[in-house]
Scaffold this active site. Structure first.
Site, short mmCIF file in Angstrom:
data_model
loop_
_atom_site.label_atom_id
_atom_site.label_comp_id
_atom_site.label_asym_id
_atom_site.label_seq_id
_atom_site.Cartn_x
_atom_site.Cartn_y
_atom_site.Cartn_z
N TYR A 50 18.34 30.40 6.63
CA TYR A 50 17.24 31.24 7.11
C TYR A 50 17.27 31.36 8.63
O TYR A 50 17.41 30.36 9.34
CB TYR A 50 15.89 30.64 6.68
N LYS A 62 0.84 -1.20 0.00
CA LYS A 62 0.00 0.00 0.00
C LYS A 62 0.88 1.25 0.00
O LYS A 62 2.08 1.19 0.27
CB LYS A 62 -0.92 0.00 1.22
#
Length: 359
Positions: A255, A34
């Site tokens: 950042y 899955k």
């Protein structure tokens, strides 16, 4: 120079299936594929495992992709069917289906099918998510045995909530409920997924359903890795350095300037970021491998780039290989550092990550 690329090791995948057979020698294997085979590629994974006894999926669309791709082995719909109109397709394609609620049972009773369907009645033994409650189970089972659209005998399936914990009373209780209900019934039985295979041999029964451990990743939350159980990592998330820079003591990077160098050093910039599915939450210090050598991430993970501290004497250069997890660096370690489960890490990679299969 390559950007973000997942390398899938077919040999390791085949090894893991064989290893799981050694751990559960009397059981047949439902290889769970899955969610795009846990990020490893649905069709390629299934084609790599011709010795699997069956495949398990979560959606009918996944099952149909397997059939369209030439997979003829049994396919089990682990969550059952969502729409009664899907039953003719399930019957025609010889899919197995879980049946876990009144709506599904009524749909089976009312359907007009050319062939009966192989059914796995899902018993809620304690997960309390899907399944028939024990006090309602006998009546539900009896209706399945009388349904013309159900191939006999009816099989029985359940799912552990805490199989990743050894000596867990809740798991023992689930196992007792399952055993009591199954006693004297002729169908096949299955309750063990990855954790049950590894820790609860008394739960192996006729079929086991290996999921994440099939891909060489431990389902446990105890700092273990797949290698502790004799399995090999199938997925390696790789990239390259795209720049190597001189960096001065006291200078920040990235950042927010959250990391400031305490020495003159050399920084590498890796073509990888949260736009590829790498976790933005990875803190400074999270390891990666550069030329096989472990070095730490520094500063924030950006959308497309990660910075790493190569060290002041580093000889690495742009184009050199980087491994973010996989061979030599278990994904379980990255999960521990980032507080993002290994399940999520391997299934969250984005479509811009290239896929490469090797033997």
């Amino acid at each position: 120079m390559q950007a973000a690329t997942v390398v899938i090791n077919r040999r390791a995948l085949r090894h893991n299936l064989q290893r799981l057979r050694e751990l559960a020698p009397a059981s047949k294997m439902v290889a769970v594929v899955k969610a795009n085979a846990y990020g490893h590629g649905l069709l390629e994974t299934a084609r790599t495992l011709p010795d699997a006894d069956a495949f398990g999926v979560a959606r009918l669309e996944e099952a149909l992709r397997l059939r369209a791709g030439g997979i003829t082995k049994p396919v089990l719909l682990l969550e059952g069917f969502f729409d009664a109109r899907d039953l003719p397709t399930i019957s025609a394609q010889h899919f197995h289906t879980a049946v876990h609620n009144e709506e599904q049972l009524a749909a089976l009773e009312e359907a007009s099918l050319d062939e009966p369907v192989t059914v796995w009645m899902k018993l809620d033994t304690g997960m309390h998510r899907l399944g028939v409650r024990p006090e309602q189970a006998e009546a539900f089972y009896h209706r399945l045995t009388q349904c013309k659209n159900v191939r006999q005998p009816v099989n029985i399936v359940s799912h552990f909530a805490r199989a990743d914990e050894p000596k867990c009373g809740a798991t023992e209780k689930q196992l007792a409920i399952f055993n009591t209900f199954c006693e004297g019934k002729p169908g096949q039985r299955s309750i063990a997924a990855s954790g049950g295979i590894l820790l609860w041999p008394q739960s192996h029964f006729d079929w086991v359903r290996p999921g994440i451990i099939l891909y060489g990743v431990s389902p446990l939350e105890d700092r273990s890795t797949g290698a502790d159980f004799g399995c090999q990592p199938v997925m390696s998330l790789t990239s390259s350095l795209i720049a190597v820079r001189e960096h001065k003591v006291g200078e920040p990077v990235g950042y927010g300037g959250t990391w400031i160098s305490e020495r003159d050093t050399r920084l590498g910039v890796v073509a990888m970021g949260y736009g590829d599915g790498y976790p933005r939450a990875a803190p400074s210090g999270t390891p990666v491998l550069v030329n096989g050598r472990e070095v730490p991430i520094v500063g924030r993970v950006a959308m497309d780039m990660i910075c790493v501290d190569l060290g002041p004497q580093a000889q690495d250069k742009a184009g050199d290989p980087v491994i973010l997890w996989g061979e030599g660096l278990p994904v379980e370690r990255i999960a521990e550092m980032t507080k993002v489960s290994a399940y999520e890490l391997i299934t969250r990679l984005t479509s811009r990550v290239a896929m490469k299969y090797v033997d």
